[in-house]
Scaffold this motif. Structure first.
Motif, short mmCIF file in Angstrom:
data_model
loop_
_atom_site.label_atom_id
_atom_site.label_comp_id
_atom_site.label_asym_id
_atom_site.label_seq_id
_atom_site.Cartn_x
_atom_site.Cartn_y
_atom_site.Cartn_z
N ALA A 158 45.59 35.17 40.66
CA ALA A 158 44.55 36.06 40.14
C ALA A 158 44.66 37.40 40.84
O ALA A 158 45.26 37.54 41.91
CB ALA A 158 43.16 35.46 40.36
N PHE A 159 44.05 38.39 40.22
CA PHE A 159 43.90 39.72 40.82
C PHE A 159 42.43 39.88 41.17
O PHE A 159 41.56 39.71 40.31
CB PHE A 159 44.36 40.81 39.84
CG PHE A 159 45.80 40.68 39.44
CD1 PHE A 159 46.80 41.21 40.24
CD2 PHE A 159 46.16 39.99 38.28
CE1 PHE A 159 48.14 41.08 39.88
CE2 PHE A 159 47.49 39.86 37.92
CZ PHE A 159 48.48 40.40 38.72
N LEU A 160 42.14 40.19 42.42
CA LEU A 160 40.76 40.24 42.90
C LEU A 160 40.48 41.55 43.63
O LEU A 160 41.37 42.11 44.27
CB LEU A 160 40.49 39.07 43.87
CG LEU A 160 40.73 37.65 43.35
CD1 LEU A 160 40.51 36.65 44.49
CD2 LEU A 160 39.80 37.35 42.19
N SER B 107 39.03 42.62 30.67
CA SER B 107 38.65 43.15 31.98
C SER B 107 39.87 43.80 32.64
O SER B 107 41.02 43.55 32.24
CB SER B 107 38.11 42.04 32.88
OG SER B 107 39.15 41.13 33.22
N HIS C 265 46.87 33.61 30.43
CA HIS C 265 45.59 34.17 30.86
C HIS C 265 44.48 33.17 30.61
O HIS C 265 44.33 32.64 29.51
CB HIS C 265 45.30 35.47 30.12
CG HIS C 265 43.95 36.05 30.43
ND1 HIS C 265 43.05 36.41 29.44
CD2 HIS C 265 43.34 36.29 31.61
CE1 HIS C 265 41.96 36.89 30.02
NE2 HIS C 265 42.10 36.82 31.32
N ILE D 222 45.70 43.94 34.20
CA ILE D 222 46.72 43.97 35.26
C ILE D 222 47.68 42.80 35.08
O ILE D 222 48.89 42.93 35.27
CB ILE D 222 46.07 43.93 36.66
CG1 ILE D 222 45.24 45.20 36.89
CG2 ILE D 222 47.15 43.82 37.74
CD1 ILE D 222 44.46 45.18 38.20
N TYR E 279 46.88 32.56 35.20
CA TYR E 279 46.04 33.42 36.05
C TYR E 279 44.66 33.54 35.43
O TYR E 279 44.52 33.53 34.20
CB TYR E 279 46.68 34.79 36.27
CG TYR E 279 46.65 35.73 35.10
CD1 TYR E 279 45.67 36.72 34.99
CD2 TYR E 279 47.61 35.65 34.09
CE1 TYR E 279 45.65 37.60 33.92
CE2 TYR E 279 47.60 36.52 33.01
CZ TYR E 279 46.62 37.50 32.93
OH TYR E 279 46.60 38.35 31.86
N TYR F 230 41.20 43.10 35.38
CA TYR F 230 42.04 42.08 35.99
C TYR F 230 42.89 41.36 34.93
O TYR F 230 43.99 40.90 35.23
CB TYR F 230 41.15 41.11 36.77
CG TYR F 230 40.24 41.87 37.71
CD1 TYR F 230 40.73 42.38 38.92
CD2 TYR F 230 38.92 42.16 37.37
CE1 TYR F 230 39.93 43.13 39.76
CE2 TYR F 230 38.11 42.90 38.22
CZ TYR F 230 38.62 43.39 39.40
OH TYR F 230 37.82 44.15 40.23
N HIS F 231 42.39 41.28 33.73
CA HIS F 231 43.17 40.76 32.60
C HIS F 231 44.30 41.74 32.28
O HIS F 231 45.46 41.34 32.10
CB HIS F 231 42.26 40.56 31.39
CG HIS F 231 42.98 40.12 30.16
ND1 HIS F 231 42.41 40.21 28.90
CD2 HIS F 231 44.23 39.61 29.96
CE1 HIS F 231 43.27 39.75 28.00
NE2 HIS F 231 44.38 39.38 28.61
N SER G 120 40.75 35.48 35.16
CA SER G 120 40.09 36.78 35.26
C SER G 120 38.63 36.60 34.87
O SER G 120 38.26 35.58 34.29
CB SER G 120 40.75 37.81 34.33
OG SER G 120 40.23 37.70 33.02
N VAL H 13 42.69 46.40 45.07
CA VAL H 13 42.88 45.14 44.35
C VAL H 13 44.03 44.38 45.01
O VAL H 13 45.03 44.99 45.42
CB VAL H 13 43.22 45.39 42.86
CG1 VAL H 13 43.49 44.08 42.14
CG2 VAL H 13 42.08 46.14 42.18
#
Length: 327
Positions: free
Chosen positions: A203-205, A163, A182, A168, A156, A165-166, A158, A126
């Motif tokens: 974002a985290f991807l 999820s 969020h 994190i 950010y 990513y949320h 998600s 990630v």
């Protein structure tokens, strides 16, 4: 037990053993389905089509990949879980739809305990990315920016409430003692559109699918890898764990071949053997690793299920720590 009852008991035991052997000899008796609760074209879909092709050849039955995205992954998973639990319906899934979705959505008519893991396929790293123009080149600079502009929180996106990513993002807030907003979407496409368009800040991807290409093109910028070591794909991007206070800020997402928990042992064993054989092929491993994932080592059914149970505990704890509730 009386002596005259022994023949009856032995007969029942023999019948049970015969039934199990017979099932092992006849499975699979028809084409199989590999359900994927995400749209076609992504990393999970790519792995599903690659593995299903190899397993189809060795099983002697076609495996049809069926995409049913929507509702945080619950739409496709609900459908798959309603199929007869005989092993002909499989899922290629991740913790997002299998563990987190039942915790986050009332629309999930299953729990993490309703699933049996055949094989952990692998893990995908990630990355933390920011919109073009945001004055942050690493984790420390992003946190400093958030603290300096506390009256104007960064946002950010998600692919949905609850999820990974949320979660994190919520872990970032709590670890750094900052606040960010969020912005949940129904999937990654709109999240990416708004990130590239500058409508959200970061974002985290997953380090797979189309996302690395967006970094290469300059549409977004990777500022940290959430792994213990730098990524071979982006060797110059620092790891978040090198930042003070973020030493344990390490995340990856796994994919797994799973079935309903009630699928008989005989069928599950056969699927496990053929999944291991498919993933042992050098060309299959190379293709998966090229997509951004790392293929797990061969594992027995018990090893796969034990690993899955550990993940259930980890993600359940993360969800509870974030203070989220079911919607």
């Amino acid at each position: 037990m009386k002596f005259h009852q022994l023949p009856v008991v032995f007969g029942l035991v023999a019948a049970g053993l015969f039934s199990a052997v017979a099932q092992a000899q006849t499975f699979p008796s028809k084409p199989l389905t590999l359900a994927v609760a995400v749209p076609p074209g992504g990393a999970l879909d790519f792995i599903a089509r690659l593995v299903s092709k190899e397993m189809s050849a060795s099983l002697g039955q076609q495996i049809i990949v069926e995409n049913n995205p929507g509702a945080g992954g619950t739409l496709g998973t609900n459908k798959a879980m309603k199929a007869p639990a005989d092993g002909h319906m499989m899922m290629l899934s991740s913790p997002i739809e299998i563990i987190l979705a039942p915790l986050a959505y009332n629309s999930a008519h299953y729990t993490a305990e309703d699933v049996r893991t055949i094989r952990i396929v692998g893990h995908t790293g990630v990355m933390l990315v920011v919109r073009k123009g945001l004055a942050a080149n690493n984790m420390a600079e992003l946190v400093a920016l958030m603290k300096t502009n506390a009256d104007k929180p960064l946002s950010y996106c998600s692919p949905g409430n609850g999820s990974l990513y949320h979660l994190i993002g919520e872990r970032l807030n709590s670890t750094a003692g900052v606040k960010s907003i969020h912005v949940p979407y129904s999937g990654f496409p709109q999240c990416m559109t708004d990130l590239i368009g500058g409508n959200v800040d970061f974002a985290f991807l997953p380090l797979a699918g189309p996302f690395p290409g967006a970094v290469d093109s300059g549409g977004i910028r990777a500022v940290a890898m959430l792994s213990t070591t730098p990524s071979a794909r982006f060797p110059k991007v620092p790891v978040a764990s090198a930042t003070r206070g973020f030493e344990k800020f390490n995340f990856s997402i796994w994919s797994a071949i799973q079935v309903h928990s009630k699928v008989p042992d005989a069928a599950a064993e056969i699927l496990n053997q053929h999944a291991n054989a498919a993933l042992a092929k050098p060309e299959v491993r190379a293709a998966i690793e090229q997509s951004g994932a790392t293929v797990s080592q061969s594992m027995t059914l018990k090893q796969a299920q034990d690993e899955y149970q550990k993940e259930v505990e980890v993600y359940t704890a993360m969800f509870k720590a974030a203070g989220l509730s079911k919607q």
